[in-house]
Design an enzyme around this catalytic site. Structure first.
Site, short mmCIF file in Angstrom:
data_model
loop_
_atom_site.label_atom_id
_atom_site.label_comp_id
_atom_site.label_asym_id
_atom_site.label_seq_id
_atom_site.Cartn_x
_atom_site.Cartn_y
_atom_site.Cartn_z
N HIS A 56 11.89 42.26 -45.08
CA HIS A 56 11.81 41.96 -43.64
C HIS A 56 10.56 42.58 -43.02
CE1 HIS A 56 16.40 41.17 -43.34
NE2 HIS A 56 15.73 40.03 -43.41
N HIS A 110 9.74 33.89 -46.56
CA HIS A 110 10.83 34.86 -46.65
C HIS A 110 11.12 35.17 -48.12
CE1 HIS A 110 14.65 36.83 -45.76
NE2 HIS A 110 15.22 36.05 -46.66
N ASN A 119 21.59 42.47 -49.31
CA ASN A 119 20.31 42.84 -48.69
C ASN A 119 19.31 43.36 -49.71
OD1 ASN A 119 20.79 42.09 -46.07
ND2 ASN A 119 21.82 44.01 -45.58
N ARG A 137 34.23 26.54 -26.88
CA ARG A 137 34.81 27.67 -27.64
C ARG A 137 35.06 27.32 -29.10
NH1 ARG A 137 37.49 27.88 -22.87
NH2 ARG A 137 36.49 29.30 -21.44
N GLU A 156 16.68 34.28 -54.03
CA GLU A 156 18.01 34.68 -53.53
C GLU A 156 19.05 34.62 -54.65
OE1 GLU A 156 18.18 36.07 -50.66
OE2 GLU A 156 16.43 35.29 -49.57
N GLU A 199 30.55 42.56 -43.09
CA GLU A 199 29.34 43.15 -43.64
C GLU A 199 29.30 44.67 -43.47
OE1 GLU A 199 24.76 41.61 -43.75
OE2 GLU A 199 26.25 40.56 -42.59
N LYS A 208 28.26 34.70 -53.69
CA LYS A 208 28.15 35.14 -52.29
C LYS A 208 29.49 34.95 -51.58
CE LYS A 208 25.84 34.82 -47.89
NZ LYS A 208 24.81 34.26 -47.03
N LYS A 266 27.60 32.64 -41.04
CA LYS A 266 26.71 33.27 -40.05
C LYS A 266 25.84 32.19 -39.42
CE LYS A 266 25.40 37.71 -41.98
NZ LYS A 266 24.19 38.49 -42.29
N HIS A 272 15.62 43.14 -49.25
CA HIS A 272 15.37 42.73 -47.87
C HIS A 272 14.86 43.86 -46.97
CE1 HIS A 272 17.28 39.10 -49.19
NE2 HIS A 272 17.15 38.52 -48.00
N ARG A 278 29.16 43.51 -49.04
CA ARG A 278 28.28 42.39 -48.69
C ARG A 278 26.84 42.89 -48.45
NH1 ARG A 278 29.89 37.74 -44.20
NH2 ARG A 278 27.98 36.52 -44.27
N1 LIG Z 1 23.07 31.97 -41.97
C1 LIG Z 1 22.71 32.66 -43.03
O1 LIG Z 1 23.51 33.36 -43.64
C2 LIG Z 1 21.30 32.56 -43.51
C3 LIG Z 1 20.97 33.08 -44.77
C4 LIG Z 1 19.66 32.94 -45.21
C5 LIG Z 1 18.72 32.31 -44.42
N2 LIG Z 1 19.07 31.81 -43.20
C6 LIG Z 1 18.10 31.12 -42.33
O2 LIG Z 1 17.66 29.96 -42.99
C7 LIG Z 1 16.36 29.62 -42.52
C8 LIG Z 1 15.48 29.23 -43.68
O3 LIG Z 1 16.05 28.11 -44.29
P1 LIG Z 1 15.27 27.18 -45.32
O4 LIG Z 1 14.54 28.03 -46.29
O5 LIG Z 1 16.25 26.20 -45.80
O6 LIG Z 1 14.12 26.52 -44.46
P2 LIG Z 1 14.12 25.62 -43.13
O7 LIG Z 1 15.44 25.10 -42.79
O8 LIG Z 1 13.40 26.41 -42.10
O9 LIG Z 1 13.21 24.40 -43.58
C9 LIG Z 1 11.89 24.62 -44.03
C10 LIG Z 1 11.21 23.29 -44.29
O10 LIG Z 1 11.84 22.62 -45.37
C11 LIG Z 1 11.95 21.24 -45.05
N3 LIG Z 1 13.00 20.65 -45.88
C12 LIG Z 1 14.35 20.71 -45.72
N4 LIG Z 1 14.95 20.03 -46.69
C13 LIG Z 1 13.97 19.53 -47.48
C14 LIG Z 1 13.97 18.73 -48.64
N5 LIG Z 1 15.10 18.36 -49.22
N6 LIG Z 1 12.77 18.39 -49.18
C15 LIG Z 1 11.61 18.80 -48.64
N7 LIG Z 1 11.56 19.55 -47.52
C16 LIG Z 1 12.73 19.91 -46.96
C17 LIG Z 1 12.23 21.23 -43.59
O11 LIG Z 1 11.94 19.97 -43.04
C18 LIG Z 1 11.29 22.33 -43.11
O12 LIG Z 1 10.01 21.83 -42.88
C19 LIG Z 1 15.86 30.82 -41.74
O13 LIG Z 1 15.93 30.54 -40.36
C20 LIG Z 1 16.86 31.92 -42.09
O14 LIG Z 1 17.03 32.85 -41.04
C21 LIG Z 1 20.35 31.93 -42.75
#
Ligand SMILES: NC(=O)c1ccc[n+]([C@@H]2O[C@H](COP(=O)([O-])OP(=O)(O)OC[C@H]3O[C@@H](n4cnc5c(N)ncnc54)[C@H](O)[C@@H]3O)[C@@H](O)[C@H]2O)c1
Length: 366
Positions: A252, A265, A245, A121, A185, A237, A227, A143, A248, A241
Protein backbone atom coordinates in the site's frame (compact mmCIF):
# COMPACT_ATOMS: atom_id res chain seq x y z
CA UNK A 1 -17.21 -28.82 -15.07
CA UNK A 2 -18.23 -26.01 -12.82
CA UNK A 3 -16.63 -25.75 -9.40
CA UNK A 4 -19.08 -24.61 -6.78
CA UNK A 5 -18.89 -23.76 -3.12
CA UNK A 6 -20.75 -21.64 -0.60
CA UNK A 7 -19.48 -18.86 1.59
CA UNK A 8 -21.59 -18.83 4.75
CA UNK A 9 -22.11 -15.52 6.50
CA UNK A 10 -24.41 -13.95 9.07
CA UNK A 11 -27.13 -13.23 6.50
CA UNK A 12 -27.08 -16.63 4.79
CA UNK A 13 -24.72 -17.92 2.14
CA UNK A 14 -23.21 -16.79 -1.16
CA UNK A 15 -23.08 -19.36 -3.95
CA UNK A 16 -19.77 -19.29 -5.85
CA UNK A 17 -19.56 -20.83 -9.33
CA UNK A 18 -16.29 -21.14 -11.28
CA UNK A 19 -15.94 -22.42 -14.81
CA UNK A 20 -17.26 -22.19 -18.32
CA UNK A 21 -21.03 -21.72 -18.22
CA UNK A 22 -21.02 -20.34 -14.67
CA UNK A 23 -23.31 -17.44 -15.59
CA UNK A 24 -25.99 -19.75 -16.99
CA UNK A 25 -25.84 -21.80 -13.84
CA UNK A 26 -26.11 -18.68 -11.70
CA UNK A 27 -29.14 -17.55 -13.70
CA UNK A 28 -30.76 -20.88 -13.02
CA UNK A 29 -29.94 -20.74 -9.32
CA UNK A 30 -31.61 -17.35 -8.89
CA UNK A 31 -34.26 -17.83 -11.60
CA UNK A 32 -37.17 -17.12 -9.30
CA UNK A 33 -35.74 -13.82 -8.13
CA UNK A 34 -34.94 -12.85 -11.72
CA UNK A 35 -38.46 -13.59 -12.90
CA UNK A 36 -40.03 -11.54 -10.15
CA UNK A 37 -38.20 -8.23 -10.30
CA UNK A 38 -36.15 -5.91 -12.48
CA UNK A 39 -32.41 -6.50 -12.86
CA UNK A 40 -29.96 -3.60 -13.14
CA UNK A 41 -26.58 -4.62 -14.56
CA UNK A 42 -23.74 -2.26 -13.68
CA UNK A 43 -20.79 -2.37 -16.05
CA UNK A 44 -18.31 -0.26 -18.05
CA UNK A 45 -18.11 0.28 -21.82
CA UNK A 46 -14.85 -1.61 -22.51
CA UNK A 47 -16.22 -4.70 -20.77
CA UNK A 48 -19.55 -4.54 -22.58
CA UNK A 49 -17.83 -4.02 -25.93
CA UNK A 50 -15.89 -7.23 -25.60
CA UNK A 51 -17.98 -9.51 -23.45
CA UNK A 52 -21.61 -8.41 -23.52
CA UNK A 53 -22.87 -11.83 -24.60
CA UNK A 54 -21.76 -13.27 -21.26
CA UNK A 55 -24.85 -11.77 -19.61
CA UNK A 56 -27.27 -13.34 -22.11
CA UNK A 57 -28.36 -16.06 -19.64
CA UNK A 58 -29.45 -13.33 -17.23
CA UNK A 59 -31.32 -11.45 -19.96
CA UNK A 60 -33.16 -14.62 -20.90
CA UNK A 61 -34.50 -15.12 -17.39
CA UNK A 62 -34.95 -11.61 -16.02
CA UNK A 63 -38.36 -9.91 -15.94
CA UNK A 64 -36.52 -6.86 -17.25
CA UNK A 65 -32.86 -6.00 -17.61
CA UNK A 66 -31.30 -2.60 -17.84
CA UNK A 67 -27.60 -1.91 -18.26
CA UNK A 68 -26.15 1.07 -16.41
CA UNK A 69 -22.64 2.05 -17.47
CA UNK A 70 -20.13 3.63 -15.12
CA UNK A 71 -16.67 5.11 -15.77
CA UNK A 72 -14.03 2.47 -16.45
CA UNK A 73 -11.60 1.22 -13.79
CA UNK A 74 -11.06 2.86 -10.41
CA UNK A 75 -12.96 5.98 -11.60
CA UNK A 76 -16.17 3.96 -11.15
CA UNK A 77 -15.75 4.04 -7.39
CA UNK A 78 -17.04 7.52 -6.54
CA UNK A 79 -19.82 8.82 -4.33
CA UNK A 80 -21.08 10.84 -7.31
CA UNK A 81 -21.20 7.67 -9.42
CA UNK A 82 -23.13 5.85 -6.70
CA UNK A 83 -25.56 8.75 -6.40
CA UNK A 84 -26.22 8.73 -10.16
CA UNK A 85 -27.25 5.09 -9.93
CA UNK A 86 -29.37 5.55 -6.80
CA UNK A 87 -31.24 8.39 -8.49
CA UNK A 88 -31.73 6.26 -11.58
CA UNK A 89 -33.08 3.39 -9.48
CA UNK A 90 -35.44 5.78 -7.74
CA UNK A 91 -36.76 7.20 -11.03
CA UNK A 92 -37.16 3.63 -12.32
CA UNK A 93 -39.22 2.90 -9.17
CA UNK A 94 -36.97 0.04 -8.17
CA UNK A 95 -38.39 -1.61 -5.07
CA UNK A 96 -36.65 -3.63 -2.41
CA UNK A 97 -36.98 -6.74 -4.58
CA UNK A 98 -34.92 -5.23 -7.42
CA UNK A 99 -31.62 -6.96 -8.17
CA UNK A 100 -28.25 -5.47 -9.06
CA UNK A 101 -25.52 -7.32 -10.96
CA UNK A 102 -21.87 -6.26 -11.15
CA UNK A 103 -20.35 -7.13 -14.52
CA UNK A 104 -16.67 -6.17 -14.61
CA UNK A 105 -13.49 -6.04 -12.56
CA UNK A 106 -13.08 -5.31 -8.88
CA UNK A 107 -13.89 -1.63 -9.36
CA UNK A 108 -17.30 -2.33 -10.84
CA UNK A 109 -17.88 -4.94 -8.12
CA UNK A 110 -16.94 -2.60 -5.28
CA UNK A 111 -19.20 0.15 -6.63
CA UNK A 112 -22.16 -2.09 -7.48
CA UNK A 113 -22.04 -3.82 -4.10
CA UNK A 114 -21.97 -0.47 -2.34
CA UNK A 115 -24.86 0.84 -4.43
CA UNK A 116 -26.86 -2.31 -3.71
CA UNK A 117 -25.99 -2.39 -0.02
CA UNK A 118 -27.09 1.15 0.73
CA UNK A 119 -30.13 1.48 -1.56
CA UNK A 120 -33.43 0.83 0.25
CA UNK A 121 -31.29 -0.61 3.08
CA UNK A 122 -30.01 -3.39 0.90
CA UNK A 123 -30.88 -4.88 -2.49
CA UNK A 124 -29.89 -8.40 -3.46
CA UNK A 125 -26.97 -8.46 -5.85
CA UNK A 126 -24.95 -10.75 -8.12
CA UNK A 127 -21.31 -10.64 -9.14
CA UNK A 128 -19.93 -11.53 -12.57
CA UNK A 129 -16.21 -10.77 -12.13
CA UNK A 130 -14.28 -10.36 -15.39
CA UNK A 131 -10.68 -9.98 -14.17
CA UNK A 132 -8.61 -12.67 -12.49
CA UNK A 133 -8.08 -10.40 -9.51
CA UNK A 134 -11.81 -9.91 -9.08
CA UNK A 135 -12.49 -13.65 -9.47
CA UNK A 136 -10.01 -14.68 -6.78
CA UNK A 137 -10.13 -11.74 -4.44
CA UNK A 138 -12.46 -8.76 -4.90
CA UNK A 139 -15.61 -10.83 -5.52
CA UNK A 140 -15.03 -12.97 -2.42
CA UNK A 141 -15.99 -11.75 1.03
CA UNK A 142 -18.69 -9.12 0.67
CA UNK A 143 -16.53 -6.00 1.09
CA UNK A 144 -17.73 -3.05 -0.97
CA UNK A 145 -16.48 0.53 -1.16
CA UNK A 146 -16.13 3.78 -3.03
CA UNK A 147 -13.18 6.18 -2.87
CA UNK A 148 -12.92 9.74 -1.65
CA UNK A 149 -10.37 12.11 -3.19
CA UNK A 150 -8.51 11.88 0.13
CA UNK A 151 -8.47 8.12 0.44
CA UNK A 152 -9.16 4.90 -1.44
CA UNK A 153 -12.01 2.66 -0.20
CA UNK A 154 -12.88 5.34 2.39
CA UNK A 155 -16.64 4.71 2.40
CA UNK A 156 -18.05 1.23 2.23
CA UNK A 157 -19.95 -1.58 3.83
CA UNK A 158 -20.10 -5.34 4.08
CA UNK A 159 -22.85 -6.62 1.80
CA UNK A 160 -22.58 -10.20 0.59
CA UNK A 161 -23.87 -10.99 -2.89
CA UNK A 162 -26.41 -13.76 -3.45
CA UNK A 163 -24.12 -15.45 -5.95
CA UNK A 164 -20.84 -15.05 -7.82
CA UNK A 165 -20.28 -16.50 -11.29
CA UNK A 166 -16.67 -16.53 -12.52
CA UNK A 167 -16.46 -17.57 -16.16
CA UNK A 168 -12.97 -17.96 -17.70
CA UNK A 169 -14.09 -16.57 -21.06
CA UNK A 170 -13.56 -12.85 -20.39
CA UNK A 171 -10.11 -13.54 -18.94
CA UNK A 172 -8.90 -14.18 -22.51
CA UNK A 173 -8.70 -10.43 -23.12
CA UNK A 174 -6.70 -9.57 -20.00
CA UNK A 175 -3.23 -8.11 -20.45
CA UNK A 176 -0.21 -9.90 -18.99
CA UNK A 177 -0.07 -7.23 -16.30
CA UNK A 178 -3.69 -7.86 -15.34
CA UNK A 179 -3.05 -11.60 -15.16
CA UNK A 180 0.03 -11.03 -13.04
CA UNK A 181 -2.05 -8.92 -10.64
CA UNK A 182 -4.44 -11.81 -10.09
CA UNK A 183 -1.63 -14.33 -9.78
CA UNK A 184 0.08 -12.29 -7.07
CA UNK A 185 -3.06 -12.47 -4.92
CA UNK A 186 -3.23 -16.22 -5.55
CA UNK A 187 0.42 -16.71 -4.52
CA UNK A 188 -0.19 -14.59 -1.42
CA UNK A 189 -3.06 -16.79 -0.23
CA UNK A 190 -1.49 -20.08 -1.32
CA UNK A 191 1.83 -19.52 0.45
CA UNK A 192 0.16 -19.15 3.83
CA UNK A 193 -2.98 -21.23 3.48
CA UNK A 194 -2.84 -23.86 0.74
CA UNK A 195 0.48 -25.46 -0.18
CA UNK A 196 -1.17 -27.70 -2.76
CA UNK A 197 -2.33 -24.58 -4.57
CA UNK A 198 1.16 -23.09 -4.29
CA UNK A 199 2.64 -26.20 -5.92
CA UNK A 200 0.03 -26.02 -8.71
CA UNK A 201 0.88 -22.39 -9.38
CA UNK A 202 4.60 -23.23 -9.49
CA UNK A 203 4.01 -26.11 -11.88
CA UNK A 204 1.64 -24.21 -14.18
CA UNK A 205 2.99 -20.68 -13.94
CA UNK A 206 3.95 -20.36 -17.61
CA UNK A 207 0.51 -21.50 -18.73
CA UNK A 208 -1.14 -19.22 -16.18
CA UNK A 209 0.87 -16.23 -17.36
CA UNK A 210 -0.08 -17.10 -20.94
CA UNK A 211 -3.73 -17.05 -19.89
CA UNK A 212 -4.64 -20.68 -20.60
CA UNK A 213 -8.19 -21.25 -19.45
CA UNK A 214 -7.92 -24.66 -17.77
CA UNK A 215 -5.23 -24.13 -15.19
CA UNK A 216 -6.56 -20.62 -14.61
CA UNK A 217 -10.06 -21.78 -13.70
CA UNK A 218 -8.67 -24.46 -11.41
CA UNK A 219 -6.36 -22.18 -9.45
CA UNK A 220 -8.86 -19.30 -9.40
CA UNK A 221 -11.58 -21.49 -7.88
CA UNK A 222 -9.17 -22.92 -5.35
CA UNK A 223 -7.81 -19.51 -4.33
CA UNK A 224 -11.33 -18.12 -4.00
CA UNK A 225 -12.21 -21.07 -1.77
CA UNK A 226 -9.20 -20.38 0.45
CA UNK A 227 -10.29 -16.78 0.89
CA UNK A 228 -13.92 -17.78 1.44
CA UNK A 229 -12.92 -20.13 4.25
CA UNK A 230 -11.00 -17.37 6.01
CA UNK A 231 -13.89 -14.95 5.60
CA UNK A 232 -16.21 -17.51 7.20
CA UNK A 233 -13.80 -17.93 10.11
CA UNK A 234 -13.22 -14.24 10.60
CA UNK A 235 -15.92 -12.05 9.03
CA UNK A 236 -14.85 -8.88 10.86
CA UNK A 237 -11.18 -9.19 9.96
CA UNK A 238 -10.03 -9.34 13.55
CA UNK A 239 -8.02 -12.55 13.34
CA UNK A 240 -6.83 -14.95 10.65
CA UNK A 241 -8.31 -12.95 7.75
CA UNK A 242 -5.50 -10.48 8.39
CA UNK A 243 -3.13 -13.04 6.85
CA UNK A 244 -4.52 -11.93 3.49
CA UNK A 245 -2.70 -8.65 4.05
CA UNK A 246 0.53 -10.56 3.26
CA UNK A 247 2.61 -8.19 1.12
CA UNK A 248 0.16 -5.34 1.60
CA UNK A 249 1.82 -3.38 4.43
CA UNK A 250 4.63 -2.24 2.17
CA UNK A 251 2.48 -2.73 -0.96
CA UNK A 252 0.00 0.00 0.00
CA UNK A 253 2.82 2.40 0.87
CA UNK A 254 4.52 1.71 -2.48
CA UNK A 255 1.29 2.40 -4.37
CA UNK A 256 0.74 5.68 -2.55
CA UNK A 257 4.37 6.79 -2.81
CA UNK A 258 4.93 5.89 -6.47
CA UNK A 259 1.42 6.98 -7.43
CA UNK A 260 -1.73 5.00 -8.23
CA UNK A 261 -1.55 4.25 -11.92
CA UNK A 262 2.26 4.44 -11.98
CA UNK A 263 2.55 1.02 -10.30
CA UNK A 264 -0.20 -1.59 -10.31
CA UNK A 265 -1.62 -2.87 -7.04
CA UNK A 266 -0.45 -6.39 -7.93
CA UNK A 267 3.12 -5.32 -8.61
CA UNK A 268 3.21 -3.28 -5.40
CA UNK A 269 2.01 -6.29 -3.41
CA UNK A 270 4.54 -8.54 -5.13
CA UNK A 271 7.36 -6.23 -4.06
CA UNK A 272 5.76 -6.23 -0.61
CA UNK A 273 5.97 -10.04 -0.58
CA UNK A 274 9.66 -9.86 -1.47
CA UNK A 275 10.26 -7.49 1.41
CA UNK A 276 8.24 -9.66 3.79
CA UNK A 277 10.58 -12.54 2.92
CA UNK A 278 13.51 -10.52 4.22
CA UNK A 279 11.73 -9.67 7.44
CA UNK A 280 10.69 -13.30 7.91
CA UNK A 281 14.31 -14.42 7.66
CA UNK A 282 15.38 -11.82 10.23
CA UNK A 283 12.67 -13.16 12.55
CA UNK A 284 13.91 -16.73 12.21
CA UNK A 285 11.64 -17.85 9.37
CA UNK A 286 12.40 -20.82 7.14
CA UNK A 287 14.98 -19.63 4.61
CA UNK A 288 14.25 -22.37 2.11
CA UNK A 289 10.61 -21.38 2.02
CA UNK A 290 11.22 -17.65 1.66
CA UNK A 291 13.74 -18.42 -1.11
CA UNK A 292 11.11 -20.58 -2.79
CA UNK A 293 8.61 -17.71 -2.71
CA UNK A 294 11.23 -15.29 -4.01
CA UNK A 295 11.96 -17.61 -6.94
CA UNK A 296 8.28 -17.82 -7.80
CA UNK A 297 7.89 -14.04 -7.67
CA UNK A 298 11.01 -13.63 -9.82
CA UNK A 299 9.31 -15.73 -12.51
CA UNK A 300 6.54 -13.08 -12.70
CA UNK A 301 9.07 -10.63 -14.25
CA UNK A 302 8.02 -7.68 -12.14
CA UNK A 303 9.06 -4.24 -13.31
CA UNK A 304 11.79 -3.04 -10.92
CA UNK A 305 10.96 -0.36 -8.35
CA UNK A 306 11.95 3.22 -9.14
CA UNK A 307 14.39 4.92 -6.73
CA UNK A 308 12.53 5.48 -3.45
CA UNK A 309 13.18 7.03 -0.09
CA UNK A 310 12.87 4.54 2.77
CA UNK A 311 11.91 7.26 5.24
CA UNK A 312 9.01 8.48 3.09
CA UNK A 313 7.69 4.93 2.78
CA UNK A 314 7.97 4.33 6.52
CA UNK A 315 6.04 7.53 7.17
CA UNK A 316 3.27 6.28 4.92
CA UNK A 317 3.16 2.97 6.75
CA UNK A 318 3.01 4.86 10.04
CA UNK A 319 0.10 7.00 8.79
CA UNK A 320 -1.73 3.90 7.59
CA UNK A 321 -1.33 2.43 11.03
CA UNK A 322 -2.78 5.56 12.68
CA UNK A 323 -5.72 5.49 10.31
CA UNK A 324 -6.43 1.91 11.30
CA UNK A 325 -5.84 2.77 14.93
CA UNK A 326 -3.53 -0.13 15.59
CA UNK A 327 0.07 -1.19 15.41
CA UNK A 328 2.11 -1.78 12.30
CA UNK A 329 1.39 -5.39 11.48
CA UNK A 330 3.70 -7.30 9.14
CA UNK A 331 2.41 -10.59 7.82
CA UNK A 332 5.36 -12.96 7.55
CA UNK A 333 5.66 -16.46 6.05
CA UNK A 334 7.63 -18.25 8.75
CA UNK A 335 7.35 -21.76 7.30
CA UNK A 336 5.50 -23.46 4.44
CA UNK A 337 1.81 -22.73 4.94
CA UNK A 338 2.43 -20.86 8.19
CA UNK A 339 1.95 -17.12 8.39
CA UNK A 340 2.14 -14.91 11.44
CA UNK A 341 0.97 -11.35 11.99
CA UNK A 342 4.01 -9.76 13.61
CA UNK A 343 3.29 -6.45 15.36
CA UNK A 344 6.50 -6.33 17.37
CA UNK A 345 9.14 -5.69 14.76
CA UNK A 346 11.54 -3.02 16.04
CA UNK A 347 11.17 0.07 13.83
CA UNK A 348 14.94 0.44 13.52
CA UNK A 349 15.25 -3.07 12.16
CA UNK A 350 12.50 -2.50 9.61
CA UNK A 351 14.08 0.80 8.56
CA UNK A 352 17.48 -0.83 8.02
CA UNK A 353 16.04 -3.74 6.08
CA UNK A 354 13.92 -1.43 3.95
CA UNK A 355 16.88 0.79 3.08
CA UNK A 356 18.93 -2.16 1.91
CA UNK A 357 15.91 -3.72 0.15
CA UNK A 358 15.39 -0.52 -1.83
CA UNK A 359 19.05 -0.26 -2.74
CA UNK A 360 18.90 -3.80 -4.11
CA UNK A 361 21.31 -5.32 -1.58
CA UNK A 362 20.83 -8.97 -0.85
CA UNK A 363 19.88 -9.76 2.74
CA UNK A 364 22.74 -10.04 5.20
CA UNK A 365 23.69 -13.62 6.11
CA UNK A 366 22.67 -14.48 9.66
N1 LIG B 1 -13.80 -5.83 -2.24
C1 LIG B 1 -12.65 -6.44 -2.07
O1 LIG B 1 -12.50 -7.29 -1.20
C2 LIG B 1 -11.51 -6.10 -2.97
C3 LIG B 1 -10.36 -6.91 -2.96
C4 LIG B 1 -9.34 -6.60 -3.85
C5 LIG B 1 -9.45 -5.52 -4.69
N2 LIG B 1 -10.56 -4.74 -4.67
C6 LIG B 1 -10.72 -3.58 -5.57
O2 LIG B 1 -10.71 -4.05 -6.90
C7 LIG B 1 -10.26 -3.00 -7.75
C8 LIG B 1 -9.28 -3.54 -8.76
O3 LIG B 1 -9.96 -4.50 -9.53
P1 LIG B 1 -9.41 -5.06 -10.92
O4 LIG B 1 -7.97 -5.37 -10.78
O5 LIG B 1 -10.35 -6.10 -11.33
O6 LIG B 1 -9.43 -3.81 -11.88
P2 LIG B 1 -10.58 -2.81 -12.36
O7 LIG B 1 -11.92 -3.29 -12.06
O8 LIG B 1 -10.20 -1.46 -11.86
O9 LIG B 1 -10.39 -2.84 -13.94
C9 LIG B 1 -9.16 -2.49 -14.52
C10 LIG B 1 -9.28 -2.51 -16.03
O10 LIG B 1 -9.52 -3.83 -16.49
C11 LIG B 1 -10.50 -3.79 -17.52
N3 LIG B 1 -11.10 -5.11 -17.65
C12 LIG B 1 -12.06 -5.69 -16.87
N4 LIG B 1 -12.33 -6.91 -17.33
C13 LIG B 1 -11.54 -7.11 -18.40
C14 LIG B 1 -11.38 -8.18 -19.31
N5 LIG B 1 -12.04 -9.31 -19.17
N6 LIG B 1 -10.48 -8.03 -20.32
C15 LIG B 1 -9.76 -6.91 -20.46
N7 LIG B 1 -9.89 -5.85 -19.63
C16 LIG B 1 -10.77 -5.97 -18.62
C17 LIG B 1 -11.43 -2.72 -17.08
O11 LIG B 1 -12.18 -2.26 -18.18
C18 LIG B 1 -10.45 -1.68 -16.55
O12 LIG B 1 -9.97 -0.86 -17.58
C19 LIG B 1 -9.67 -1.93 -6.85
O13 LIG B 1 -10.57 -0.85 -6.76
C20 LIG B 1 -9.58 -2.62 -5.49
O14 LIG B 1 -9.72 -1.72 -4.41
C21 LIG B 1 -11.60 -5.03 -3.83
Amino acid sequence: VIERFELRHSRGATLHLYGSGAVAELAEAVAERLRAAPLFVISAEPILERHRSLIDPLAERAASLEILTVPDGEAAKSVAGAERIWRHLTRARAGRDALVAAFGGGSVGDLAGFVAGAFARGLGWLQLPTTLLAQVDAAVGGKTAVDLPESKNAVGLFHHPLAVAADPEPLSTLSTDQRRAGLVEIVKAAALLDLGLLADVEADLDRLLAGEADPTTTVAARAARVKAKLVELDPEEAGPRRLLNFGHTLGHALEAEIGYGAISHGDAVAHGLRFASRLAVVRGGDRDFTARLDRLIARLSLPPLPPLDARALLERIERDKKRRGGRIAWVLAMAPGTGVVDSDLPPGLVAGELASFLSGESPAPL
